[in-house]
Design a protein around this motif. Sequence first.
Motif, mmCIF file in Angstrom:
data_model
loop_
_atom_site.group_PDB
_atom_site.id
_atom_site.type_symbol
_atom_site.label_atom_id
_atom_site.label_comp_id
_atom_site.label_asym_id
_atom_site.label_seq_id
_atom_site.Cartn_x
_atom_site.Cartn_y
_atom_site.Cartn_z
ATOM 1 N N VAL A 31 -4.975 -4.928 -4.170
ATOM 2 C CA VAL A 31 -3.473 -5.665 -4.779
ATOM 3 C C VAL A 31 -4.143 -7.161 -4.815
ATOM 4 O O VAL A 31 -3.055 -8.095 -5.519
ATOM 5 N N LEU A 32 -4.123 -7.902 -3.716
ATOM 6 C CA LEU A 32 -4.376 -8.335 -3.414
ATOM 7 C C LEU A 32 -5.880 -9.331 -4.107
ATOM 8 O O LEU A 32 -5.287 -10.454 -4.400
ATOM 9 N N THR A 33 -6.186 -8.531 -4.643
ATOM 10 C CA THR A 33 -8.034 -9.175 -5.235
ATOM 11 C C THR A 33 -6.718 -9.649 -6.386
ATOM 12 O O THR A 33 -7.735 -10.458 -7.175
ATOM 13 N N PHE A 34 -5.829 -9.275 -6.620
ATOM 14 C CA PHE A 34 -4.629 -9.692 -8.239
ATOM 15 C C PHE A 34 -4.552 -10.387 -8.090
ATOM 16 O O PHE A 34 -3.717 -10.954 -8.770
ATOM 17 N N GLN A 35 -4.580 -11.195 -7.085
ATOM 18 C CA GLN A 35 -3.899 -12.669 -6.390
ATOM 19 C C GLN A 35 -2.030 -12.658 -6.805
ATOM 20 O O GLN A 35 -2.145 -13.378 -8.168
ATOM 21 N N PRO A 36 -1.293 -11.293 -6.881
ATOM 22 C CA PRO A 36 0.056 -11.615 -7.820
ATOM 23 C C PRO A 36 0.910 -12.059 -6.923
ATOM 24 O O PRO A 36 0.838 -12.694 -6.052
ATOM 25 N N ASP A 37 1.684 -13.051 -7.627
ATOM 26 C CA ASP A 37 2.705 -13.774 -7.601
ATOM 27 C C ASP A 37 3.989 -12.599 -6.965
ATOM 28 O O ASP A 37 4.786 -13.677 -5.899
ATOM 29 N N ALA A 38 3.406 -11.391 -7.149
ATOM 30 C CA ALA A 38 5.220 -10.854 -6.559
ATOM 31 C C ALA A 38 4.154 -9.134 -6.795
ATOM 32 O O ALA A 38 3.611 -8.826 -7.845
ATOM 33 N N ILE A 39 5.607 -8.562 -6.144
ATOM 34 C CA ILE A 39 4.875 -6.974 -5.585
ATOM 35 C C ILE A 39 6.223 -6.150 -6.332
ATOM 36 O O ILE A 39 7.181 -6.197 -5.357
ATOM 37 N N LEU A 40 5.984 -5.220 -6.967
ATOM 38 C CA LEU A 40 6.773 -4.309 -7.511
ATOM 39 C C LEU A 40 6.652 -2.672 -7.078
ATOM 40 O O LEU A 40 5.719 -2.892 -7.200
ATOM 41 N N LEU A 41 7.293 -2.632 -6.225
ATOM 42 C CA LEU A 41 6.903 -1.044 -6.009
ATOM 43 C C LEU A 41 8.012 0.350 -6.550
ATOM 44 O O LEU A 41 9.308 -0.273 -6.527
ATOM 45 N N THR A 42 7.121 1.065 -7.472
ATOM 46 C CA THR A 42 8.259 1.899 -8.338
ATOM 47 C C THR A 42 7.591 3.250 -7.262
ATOM 48 O O THR A 42 8.419 4.279 -7.420
ATOM 49 N N VAL A 43 7.208 3.727 -6.641
ATOM 50 C CA VAL A 43 7.139 4.422 -5.804
ATOM 51 C C VAL A 43 8.262 4.408 -3.975
ATOM 52 O O VAL A 43 8.206 3.239 -3.934
ATOM 53 N N SER A 44 8.079 5.780 -3.632
ATOM 54 C CA SER A 44 8.738 5.803 -3.090
ATOM 55 C C SER A 44 8.026 4.745 -1.128
ATOM 56 O O SER A 44 6.654 5.621 -1.592
ATOM 57 N N TYR A 45 8.311 4.648 -0.098
ATOM 58 C CA TYR A 45 7.913 4.294 0.828
ATOM 59 C C TYR A 45 7.644 5.448 1.292
ATOM 60 O O TYR A 45 6.905 5.015 2.570
ATOM 61 N N ASN A 46 7.693 6.614 1.326
ATOM 62 C CA ASN A 46 7.846 7.517 2.577
ATOM 63 C C ASN A 46 6.573 8.722 2.468
ATOM 64 O O ASN A 46 6.542 9.755 1.764
ATOM 65 N N TYR A 47 5.479 7.319 1.556
ATOM 66 C CA TYR A 47 4.578 7.899 2.287
ATOM 67 C C TYR A 47 2.963 7.317 2.803
ATOM 68 O O TYR A 47 3.323 6.236 2.768
ATOM 69 N N ALA A 48 1.714 7.763 3.337
ATOM 70 C CA ALA A 48 0.880 7.387 4.240
ATOM 71 C C ALA A 48 0.843 6.204 3.613
ATOM 72 O O ALA A 48 0.083 4.920 4.252
ATOM 73 N N SER A 49 -0.030 5.655 2.595
ATOM 74 C CA SER A 49 -0.132 5.384 1.673
ATOM 75 C C SER A 49 0.456 3.722 1.894
ATOM 76 O O SER A 49 0.520 2.355 1.754
ATOM 77 N N MET A 50 2.375 3.986 1.585
ATOM 78 C CA MET A 50 3.549 2.975 1.704
ATOM 79 C C MET A 50 3.219 2.257 2.628
ATOM 80 O O MET A 50 3.770 1.359 2.970
ATOM 81 N N TYR A 51 3.667 3.558 4.156
ATOM 82 C CA TYR A 51 4.021 2.640 5.635
ATOM 83 C C TYR A 51 2.618 1.759 5.764
ATOM 84 O O TYR A 51 3.236 0.663 6.022
ATOM 85 N N SER A 52 1.240 2.079 5.128
ATOM 86 C CA SER A 52 0.236 1.216 6.104
ATOM 87 C C SER A 52 0.409 -0.071 5.099
ATOM 88 O O SER A 52 0.376 -0.797 5.741
ATOM 89 N N PHE A 53 0.265 -0.193 3.343
ATOM 90 C CA PHE A 53 0.697 -1.050 2.543
ATOM 91 C C PHE A 53 2.133 -2.221 3.118
ATOM 92 O O PHE A 53 1.978 -3.083 3.649
ATOM 93 N N ILE A 54 2.955 -1.492 4.156
ATOM 94 C CA ILE A 54 3.705 -2.096 4.055
ATOM 95 C C ILE A 54 3.464 -2.809 5.505
ATOM 96 O O ILE A 54 3.676 -3.921 6.195
#
Length: 392
Positions: free
Chosen positions: A91-114
């Motif tokens: 995600v950071l390689t894309f150099q985003p100005d903003a990030i939109l999560l359309t997936v629930s936070y309740n997954y291992a990947s999302m907890y780690s990402f947040i």
Amino acid sequence: MTNLAIIASHPIQYYAPLFRCLAEDCNFNIKVFYLWDFGITNQIDPGFKQSLKWDIPLLDGYDFEFVPNISKNRGTHHIFGLQNPNLTQQVLTFQPDAILLTVSYNYASMYSFIWQMRNINIPMIFRGDSHRIQAKNNFKSQIKKLFIAKIFENFDACLYVGKANYEYFKYHSVLESKLFFAPHAIDNKRFSAMTNEISSQAKNWKQELGIPTKNMVILFAGKFEDKKRPLDLIQAFINAQLKSVSLLLVGAGNLDSEMRDLSKHHKQIYFAPFQNQSLMPRTYASSDVFVLPSYGSDETWGLAINEAMCMGCPVIVSSHVGCAADLVKHRKNGLIFEAGNVEDLTASLKEALADHYRLKRWGEESKIIVRDYCYDRIISGLKEALAAICKK
């Protein structure tokens, strides 16, 4: 132009057209990061209990990349089904100005990402559809409330899909100034472009199934699973003893044999196998009323209702269906019955099918109501959220 990174669990038939619309908008440069490849490869769907691959394009018209998922049991049915250790880096390689999560936070990947994004100055937006329609208030729920509220503190804005979802965010202490309306929607244009050809296909399909031409049709289409409560609908139909009316059950799942056993002595109950997305307009066009009798908190919205309404169907939904407060105007385009109450559902079937001409009017009203639940309105809500974030 805003560089917008979108994180999604997997290619979904309801989101792909939205991503195409965003890609066509000159205000955005988007890239979608998928955490799983379900929907574009043949894989077993736990709900339908069969191998499934969508038959409409899900990856055309926008930039995307898949993030390697190292889970041994990939999927969205458990917290460790999405494990994507490279997500933050990609995600950071894309150099985003903003990030939109359309997936629930309740997954291992999302907890780690947040957690990894907490000290990185890139605004994050969350779009969810949870509700508290069947909520419990006890010690455990209070602890959960505090935990979820802490999660939402990591987001600069939240997009809510409807009234019940709005109340969910408010309950978890999200400030009203951070909430923006971005309704659940489907590809309205594809579903509402009902032609004489589709009507003819629907008529022929009903004949193939053996449904009498003169009969009105009650439709259930979806997974044959507990939360959808198809057995409630079958029992209500049997109890209603409606003349010149058939019940059509379309789908598959672990309740299949039980549903057929309950239906075996009733001639006007028909079954059809899972219909892929290209065949769903025909499926809805085959019916006079669509019913979603779900029970419990898992029916967070019920996008099948959007689809049915686009095709001009009146709808009957249970009080636990998330979209009920937004899309179903009682006795204007359908009926809302008490979830799990077979007697109430029976009465609703009798009332709806008592007047064919009124049912037609309800269907026309459905088409009018669902027009505002479209991708343009989602994009508008997203832009409002981004504008508010940029002011900070």
